[in-house]
Design an enzyme around this catalytic site. Structure first.
Site, PDB file in Angstrom:
ATOM      1  N   TYR A   1     -79.809 -55.668 -60.690  1.00 17.94           N
ATOM      2  CA  TYR A   1     -79.828 -54.369 -61.360  1.00 17.94           C
ATOM      3  C   TYR A   1     -78.682 -54.307 -62.369  1.00 17.94           C
ATOM      4  O   TYR A   1     -77.602 -54.838 -62.132  1.00 17.94           O
ATOM      5  CB  TYR A   1     -79.629 -53.225 -60.360  1.00 17.94           C
ATOM      6  CG  TYR A   1     -80.702 -53.041 -59.317  1.00 17.94           C
ATOM      7  CD1 TYR A   1     -81.785 -53.917 -59.202  1.00 17.94           C
ATOM      8  CD2 TYR A   1     -80.628 -51.985 -58.420  1.00 17.94           C
ATOM      9  CE1 TYR A   1     -82.750 -53.739 -58.232  1.00 17.94           C
ATOM     10  CE2 TYR A   1     -81.596 -51.788 -57.438  1.00 17.94           C
ATOM     11  CZ  TYR A   1     -82.652 -52.677 -57.346  1.00 17.94           C
ATOM     12  OH  TYR A   1     -83.609 -52.498 -56.375  1.00 17.94           O
TER      13      TYR A   1
ATOM     14  N   ASN B   1     -94.190 -51.190 -55.826  1.00 16.91           N
ATOM     15  CA  ASN B   1     -93.944 -49.856 -56.391  1.00 16.91           C
ATOM     16  C   ASN B   1     -95.097 -48.904 -56.084  1.00 16.91           C
ATOM     17  O   ASN B   1     -94.886 -47.719 -55.796  1.00 16.91           O
ATOM     18  CB  ASN B   1     -93.748 -49.952 -57.902  1.00 16.91           C
ATOM     19  CG  ASN B   1     -92.437 -50.619 -58.288  1.00 16.91           C
ATOM     20  OD1 ASN B   1     -91.557 -50.812 -57.459  1.00 16.91           O
ATOM     21  ND2 ASN B   1     -92.310 -50.976 -59.552  1.00 16.91           N
TER      22      ASN B   1
ATOM     23  N   HIS C   1     -75.240 -39.478 -52.746  1.00 16.27           N
ATOM     24  CA  HIS C   1     -75.704 -40.563 -53.603  1.00 16.27           C
ATOM     25  C   HIS C   1     -74.577 -41.099 -54.483  1.00 16.27           C
ATOM     26  O   HIS C   1     -74.758 -42.081 -55.197  1.00 16.27           O
ATOM     27  CB  HIS C   1     -76.870 -40.052 -54.463  1.00 16.27           C
ATOM     28  CG  HIS C   1     -77.637 -41.111 -55.163  1.00 16.27           C
ATOM     29  ND1 HIS C   1     -77.627 -41.253 -56.537  1.00 16.27           N
ATOM     30  CD2 HIS C   1     -78.459 -42.092 -54.702  1.00 16.27           C
ATOM     31  CE1 HIS C   1     -78.406 -42.252 -56.888  1.00 16.27           C
ATOM     32  NE2 HIS C   1     -78.916 -42.788 -55.793  1.00 16.27           N
TER      33      HIS C   1
ATOM     34  N   ARG D   1     -83.908 -43.254 -48.323  1.00 18.04           N
ATOM     35  CA  ARG D   1     -85.293 -43.571 -47.984  1.00 18.04           C
ATOM     36  C   ARG D   1     -85.520 -45.072 -47.817  1.00 18.04           C
ATOM     37  O   ARG D   1     -85.160 -45.870 -48.669  1.00 18.04           O
ATOM     38  CB  ARG D   1     -86.235 -43.010 -49.052  1.00 18.04           C
ATOM     39  CG  ARG D   1     -87.707 -43.220 -48.706  1.00 18.04           C
ATOM     40  CD  ARG D   1     -88.617 -42.665 -49.781  1.00 18.04           C
ATOM     41  NE  ARG D   1     -88.586 -41.211 -49.816  1.00 18.04           N
ATOM     42  CZ  ARG D   1     -88.464 -40.492 -50.933  1.00 18.04           C
ATOM     43  NH1 ARG D   1     -88.324 -41.103 -52.084  1.00 18.04           N
ATOM     44  NH2 ARG D   1     -88.471 -39.173 -50.882  1.00 18.04           N
TER      45      ARG D   1
END
EC number: 2.7.4.1
Length: 687
Positions: A472, A45, A435, A405
């Site tokens: 997730y 991160n 998105h 990205r």
């Protein structure tokens, strides 16, 4: 920008989130190898933070040094605060690695052999490994006027070597650089009979430092230290000036590895004058240097849990559930015809989504498939199904977001493969990343003896990525609701064609209606509160940054609306401020799974409106992306979303961090009863 209401700084908020991630590594309730994994995640991160956010901040400081950040601070002040906090976070990482995790791993028979403790047999094994596996692929670079300092690749592992003596050409040797190819393993297993531990390892850096003299024969090695440079990874593609986005991106991607330097990482024992040379060569200042008390790239330690067969030191594997309505039926279309299907990942399997697409690819009655792709991975059965559908003669249209990205190259490859089998591939809308997570299937069905076309839709809060669907938390909805399906069809029309804005019945869409509809819903709750009625907003997302929405939330809170925000990452809203936001709570959930779903709840006079979305509450999601928020209209499914996606996390007292009125977070501690939302949901679905 004049600020009417307080905003917390974005960069500091991102670092705060990573502090919460790192705290998992200190939690004794987390299995040991998973604690190491959380240290690695923090490091990964931070890499992205420096590649994107810090790089952007440094650019702003160069281009417009007098500008203010959205929170009202000068850019220099933000930079100074970020550096101070990032330095502390890095120091805490390595302290935790050595004092907590590595010590505990050794007690479990998992050990890293440092060069200083190698015995004769271990040294001989290491020497043989170096000569057999490393020496043939390493290229030493001596620094002199004919060999200038190399432009090292972004985040690559390098060694700076101080040398003494003269080489074969009579040149006075001073310094050399050794670059470690990415293909070389960073962890090397030592044979157990030599190690003395069930799982003994040697770091690549240890091997190189011990035998680096073999690369510079007849010279004295005075020092050898690791270093790593992080570079600006933003791609510079002017979408208004190019004729083919894919070709332009393919030309730009190699430059990502050679962008402007943003951060220098060096081993803690690197001599000061060597650090100075590295900073000068990189164009960086002292503040941009971070000292590593261990491997400079902790991300590569992520390999260790996969190399060690110790299930007792890892999370218990879970098998995602298959909903009964799906498990007991052969046809996914029959299932959806009987009613909406809600999937809650990772507790419920992503397989029904894939199965829907696989059946559509083979079904002779299916005439068209439309799909958005943002991230899907390099080995995706979903993409294979789309290509199979195209080969089978279906009209397949895929909106591939090439500017996702760090997934640009993967998406370019998929776009090429899709086009090769006859699928229509479009790259969305110039200036607006796509998105939204949407799948639309058009199928011939018989109704009352007549053949007609019927639409089926899948909408989600997360990517069409089978691997991350196990890691997730996300919701997905399968429906044949006529209005929702028509809305999705209209959104695809806008993405693939050219025309005016189309009216939507049920969906809120960025960059058109999502922001105004959200503001309208917040204001409606405020009006209910002013009228003395019950008013409530609960929202869950990854990030909350957009100033006008924050202002609306402040005003609603002052009107008496009770607002609970579950924001995993950065949040610029400041809760609990007297006279402003006493009615607002902000909490962040950090646990085994990455919290990813976006859920918006409005009490609405008892109607209880619930929307799911791919969008966070950020400028980019509202104004520079194509996003959708979709309602959950089925009463039973709505109760599920409220219970599983909101109430469970509001009651969590193990993984929750509560934001205080000063913007700092305090971990919520269990009282008499301990409640962990993720573990409860695992128990409910996966037992």
């Amino acid at each position: 920008m004049s600020i009417r209401y307080p905003l917390l700084n974005r960069e500091l908020g991102i670092l705060g989130f990573n502090e919460r991630v790192l705290a998992q590594a200190a939690d004794p309730a987390v299995p040991l190898l998973e604690r190491l994994r959380f240290i690695c995640i923090t490091s990964s991160n931070l890499d992205e933070f420096f590649e994107v956010r810090m790089a952007g901040l440094q650019e702003q400081m160069r281009d417009n040094p007098g500008a203010l950040s959205p929170d009202g601070m000068s850019l220099q002040h933000v930079y100074d605060l970020v550096v101070e906090r990032a330095q502390k976070l890095v120091h805490r990482q390595y302290t935790m690695l050595h004092d907590t995790v590595l010590t505990a791993l050794e007690a479990e028979g998992i050990y890293f052999h440092g060069t200083e403790a190698w015995n004769e047999a271990q040294t001989e094994w290491a020497r043989n490994y170096f000569f057999d596996e490393l020496l043939p692929v390493l290229t030493p670079i001596g620094l002199d006027p004919a060999h200038p300092f190399p432009r090292v690749l972004n985040k690559s592992l390098n060694f700076v070597v101080e040398l003494e003596g003269k080489d074969a050409f009579g040149r006075q040797a001073m310094m050399g650089i050794v670059q470690a190819p990415r293909a070389l393993p960073r962890l090397v297993r030592m044979p157990q009979e030599l190690s003395g531990y069930p799982h003994g390892f040697v770091l690549l850096s240890s091997l190189l430092q011990r035998f680096v003299g073999e690369l510079f024969p007849n010279l004295v090695v005075r020092s050898c230290n690791q270093f790593r440079i992080t570079r600006n990874s933003e791609l510079f593609v002017d979408e208004d000036e190019i004729t083919n986005l894919r070709v332009a991106l393919q030309g730009e991607l190699p430059a990502r590895h050679l962008g402007n330097a943003v951060r220098l990482e060096v081993s803690a024992e690197t001599p000061t004058h060597v650090v100075r040379r590295l900073l000068d060569e990189s164009g960086l200042s002292d503040k941009d240097c971070y000292y590593a008390d261990g491997p400079v790239n902790l991300v590569r330690l992520m390999q260790l849990p996969e190399m060690v067969d110790r299930p007792d030191l890892k999370f218990v594997p879970h098998i995602p559930a298959i909903p009964a309505q799906v498990a007991n039926s052969v046809s996914m279309f029959d299932v959806i015809d009987q009613g909406d299907v809600l999937l809650h990942h990772p507790y419920e399997s992503f397989q029904p989504v894939l199965e829907l697409l696989l059946q559509a690819a083979k079904d002779p009655n299916v005439v068209a498939i439309k799909q958005t792709i943002y991230r899907t991975g390099t080995d995706s059965p979903l993409m294979d199904a789309l290509m199979q559908a195209a080969r089978n003669g279906k009209e397949v249209t895929v909106v591939v977001e090439l500017l996702a990205r760090f997934d640009e190259e993967t998406n370019i490859n998929w776009a090429s493969q899709l086009e090769a089998v006859g699928a229509h591939v479009v790259y969305g809308v110039v200036g607006h990343k796509c998105h939204a997570k949407m799948m639309l299937i058009v199928r011939r069905v018989s109704v009352g003896g007549k053949t007609t076309l019927k639409r089926y839709v899948h909408l989600g809060t997360g990517n069409y990525h089978p691997r991350t669907a196990r890691l997730y938390t996300d919701f997905g909805l399968m429906t044949a609701d006529q209005k929702i399906c028509e809305d999705v069809h209209h959104v695809f029309q806008q993405l693939t064609g050219i025309g005016g804005e189309l009216k939507l019945h049920e969906l809120w869409q960025s960059p058109f209606t999502l922001h105004p509809k959200l503001v309208e819903a917040i204001r409606a709750e405020a009006e209910h509160a002013r009228a003395g009625k019950k008013a409530r907003i609960v929202a869950k997302m990854n990030a909350l940054l957009e100033p006008t929405v924050i202002a609306e939330l402040y005003e609603a809170a002052q009107a008496g609306v009770k607002i609970d925000l579950i924001v995993r990452g950065v949040c610029s809203l400041q809760p609990g401020v007297a006279g402003l936001s006493e009615n607002i709570t902000v909490r962040s959930i950090v646990g085994r799974f990455l919290e990813h779903h976006r859920i918006f709840y409005f009490y609405d006079g008892g109607k209880e409106q619930v929307y799911l979305s791919s969008a966070d509450w950020m400028d980019r999601n509202f104004f520079r992306r194509v996003e959708v928020a979709f309602p959950i209209n089925n009463r039973r499914l709505k109760r599920r979303v409220i219970a599983e996606g909101l109430s469970a996390f509001l009651g969590d007292n193990q993984s929750a961090w509560l934001m205080q009125s000063d913007g700092h977070y305090r971990r919520r501690r269990p009282g008499k009863s301990s409640r962990n939302a993720q573990m409860s949901l695992l128990g409910k679905f996966c037992s």
